[in-house]
Design an enzyme around this catalytic site. Structure first.
Site, PDB file in Angstrom:
ATOM      1  N   HIS A 238      -9.828   1.533   4.296  1.00 48.69           N
ATOM      2  CA  HIS A 238      -8.588   1.685   5.063  1.00 48.69           C
ATOM      3  C   HIS A 238      -8.831   2.648   6.226  1.00 48.69           C
ATOM      4  CE1 HIS A 238      -4.517   2.836   6.138  1.00 48.69           C
ATOM      5  NE2 HIS A 238      -4.137   1.716   5.573  1.00 48.69           N
TER       6      HIS A 238
ATOM      7  N   GLY B  66       1.667   2.496  10.860  1.00 53.57           N
ATOM      8  CA  GLY B  66       2.641   3.584  10.779  1.00 53.57           C
ATOM      9  C   GLY B  66       3.272   3.953  12.110  1.00 53.57           C
TER      10      GLY B  66
ATOM     11  N   GLU C  79      -7.191   5.019   7.371  1.00 51.72           N
ATOM     12  CA  GLU C  79      -6.938   6.443   7.066  1.00 51.72           C
ATOM     13  C   GLU C  79      -8.123   7.061   6.345  1.00 51.72           C
ATOM     14  OE1 GLU C  79      -3.159   5.763   5.215  1.00 51.72           O
ATOM     15  OE2 GLU C  79      -2.293   5.304   7.182  1.00 51.72           O
TER      16      GLU C  79
ATOM     17  N   ASN D 211       0.879  -1.174   0.000  1.00 51.67           N
ATOM     18  CA  ASN D 211       0.000   0.000   0.000  1.00 51.67           C
ATOM     19  C   ASN D 211       0.915   1.222   0.000  1.00 51.67           C
ATOM     20  OD1 ASN D 211      -1.817   2.034   0.431  1.00 51.67           O
ATOM     21  ND2 ASN D 211      -2.381   1.407   2.518  1.00 51.67           N
ATOM     22  N   TRP D 212       1.071   1.814  -1.198  1.00 51.98           N
ATOM     23  CA  TRP D 212       1.998   2.955  -1.312  1.00 51.98           C
ATOM     24  C   TRP D 212       1.412   4.230  -0.712  1.00 51.98           C
ATOM     25  CZ3 TRP D 212       4.041   2.623  -7.092  1.00 51.98           C
ATOM     26  CH2 TRP D 212       4.983   1.595  -7.181  1.00 51.98           C
ATOM     27  N   LYS D 213       0.114   4.219  -0.410  1.00 53.38           N
ATOM     28  CA  LYS D 213      -0.553   5.425   0.097  1.00 53.38           C
ATOM     29  C   LYS D 213      -0.284   6.590  -0.872  1.00 53.38           C
ATOM     30  CE  LYS D 213      -0.296   3.453   4.661  1.00 53.38           C
ATOM     31  NZ  LYS D 213      -0.347   3.623   6.089  1.00 53.38           N
TER      32      LYS D 213
ATOM     33  N   GLU E 111      -6.050  -4.742  10.265  1.00 56.37           N
ATOM     34  CA  GLU E 111      -5.046  -3.719  10.516  1.00 56.37           C
ATOM     35  C   GLU E 111      -5.413  -2.959  11.793  1.00 56.37           C
ATOM     36  OE1 GLU E 111      -2.736  -2.547   6.761  1.00 56.37           O
ATOM     37  OE2 GLU E 111      -4.497  -1.279   6.842  1.00 56.37           O
TER      38      GLU E 111
ATOM     39  N   SER F 217       2.674  -1.849  10.512  1.00 57.32           N
ATOM     40  CA  SER F 217       4.097  -1.890  10.866  1.00 57.32           C
ATOM     41  C   SER F 217       4.766  -3.220  10.531  1.00 57.32           C
ATOM     42  CB  SER F 217       4.303  -1.527  12.344  1.00 57.32           C
ATOM     43  OG  SER F 217       3.917  -0.188  12.569  1.00 57.32           O
TER      44      SER F 217
ATOM     45  N   GLY G   7       2.594  -1.078   4.360  1.00 53.68           N
ATOM     46  CA  GLY G   7       2.609   0.345   4.028  1.00 53.68           C
ATOM     47  C   GLY G   7       4.039   0.854   3.899  1.00 53.68           C
ATOM     48  N   GLY G   8       4.531   1.504   4.965  1.00 50.91           N
ATOM     49  CA  GLY G   8       5.847   2.149   4.947  1.00 50.91           C
ATOM     50  C   GLY G   8       6.962   1.298   4.347  1.00 50.91           C
TER      51      GLY G   8
HETATM   52  P1  PGA Z   1       2.283   0.531   7.736  1.00 49.97           P
HETATM   53  O1  PGA Z   1       0.889   0.737   7.002  1.00 49.97           O
HETATM   54  O2  PGA Z   1       2.873  -0.752   7.211  1.00 49.97           O
HETATM   55  O3  PGA Z   1       3.105   1.742   7.353  1.00 49.97           O
HETATM   56  O4  PGA Z   1       2.003   0.467   9.188  1.00 49.97           O
HETATM   57  C1  PGA Z   1       0.035  -0.344   6.737  1.00 49.97           C
HETATM   58  C2  PGA Z   1      -1.229   0.142   6.101  1.00 49.97           C
HETATM   59  O5  PGA Z   1      -1.680   1.247   6.457  1.00 49.97           O
HETATM   60  O6  PGA Z   1      -1.806  -0.538   5.239  1.00 49.97           O
END
Ligand code: PGA
Length: 247
Positions: A95, A173, A97, A9-11, A167, A209, A230-231
């Protein structure tokens, strides 16, 4: 051995040139790795060029959201029909966010899931409790509600394309991942709710994470069928190591 699903997930990251170099490099780095389905969920602007760059590779393409109508006066939105039309296969829905910053609710998630499934895309439905909800011992209630409202009135036969991503919001994050036993506890609960209410057994990913250091132990859990990253997915070498873990 089960086929694991590893999703990036590149966001809201990556520009055109870097995204193309990334996928070319990723394809080289993971050549020969079997038993993995790899998906890149990029920003909308990159989907079409990435689709071309991913031709003749095993890497699949996903979006990070979709609206619940196929077309119409919804300025700024992108529909599942449009995503399908450019060869996108997966789409993240709900998601945390989006729930936090764009006021998405279990009800909007339900509408979006219906539209995505009607267009034969594979939704990755994100669910998870906040830190305060875990502290209050209401994790299972929150999860059950997200599932039952999010999947309301969706016919069972459509759910075969559904993927769930657990999640925990407190893990996204933050650098604090759920430890494997915490993830397994919730994954097995999710599997039970889905089996009891819909009679389906589908893939359940863990996200929050995830790193190359913790991925192997998470994937070793019985009910963890893959990862949503994500990150750590922004660095191609790190993401390739997560994909390769266990080899
Ligand atoms: P993260 O994000 O790996 O940076 O914690 C995961 C996500 O939001 O899908």
């Amino acid at each position: 051995m089960k086929k694991l699903l590893i999703v990036a997930n590149w966001k809201m990251n990556m520009l055109l040139d870097e995204s193309i170099s990334y996928v070319k490099k990723l394809n080289k780095l993971i050549k020969g790795i079997k038993n993995r389905e790899v998906v890149i969920c990029s920003p909308f602007t990159l989907l079409y060029p990435l689709k071309n760059a991913l031709e003749n590779t095993n890497i699949k393409l996903g979006a990070q959201d979709a609206f619940y109508a196929d077309s119409g006066a919804f300025t700024g939105e992108i529909s599942p029909l449009m995503l399908k039309g450019i060869g996108c296969e997966y789409v993240i829905i709900g998601h945390s966010e989006r729930r936090q910053y764009f006021n998405e609710t279990n009800e909007t998630v339900n509408k979006k899931l219906k539209a995505v499934l009607d267009n034969n895309l594979k939704p990755i439905m994100c669910i998870g409790e906040k830190h305060s909800e875990r502290q209050a011992d209401s994790t299972f209630d929150v999860i059950e509600d997200q599932l039952l409202v999010g999947l309301r009135d969706i016919p069972k036969e459509k759910l075969k394309n559904l993927i769930i991503a657990y999640e925990p919001v407190w893990a996204i994050g933050t650098g604090i991942n759920a430890v494997p036993s915490q993830a397994e506890e919730v994954h097995s609960f999710i599997r039970k709710v889905l089996e009891e209410n819909y009679g389906v057994n589908i893939k359940i990913l863990y996200g929050g994470s995830v790193t190359q250091e913790n991925s192997k132990d998470l994937l070793n859990e019985k009910d963890v069928d893959g990862l949503l990253v994500g990150g750590a997915s922004l660095d191609v070498e790190k993401f390739a190591k997560i994909i390769a873990c266990g080899f």
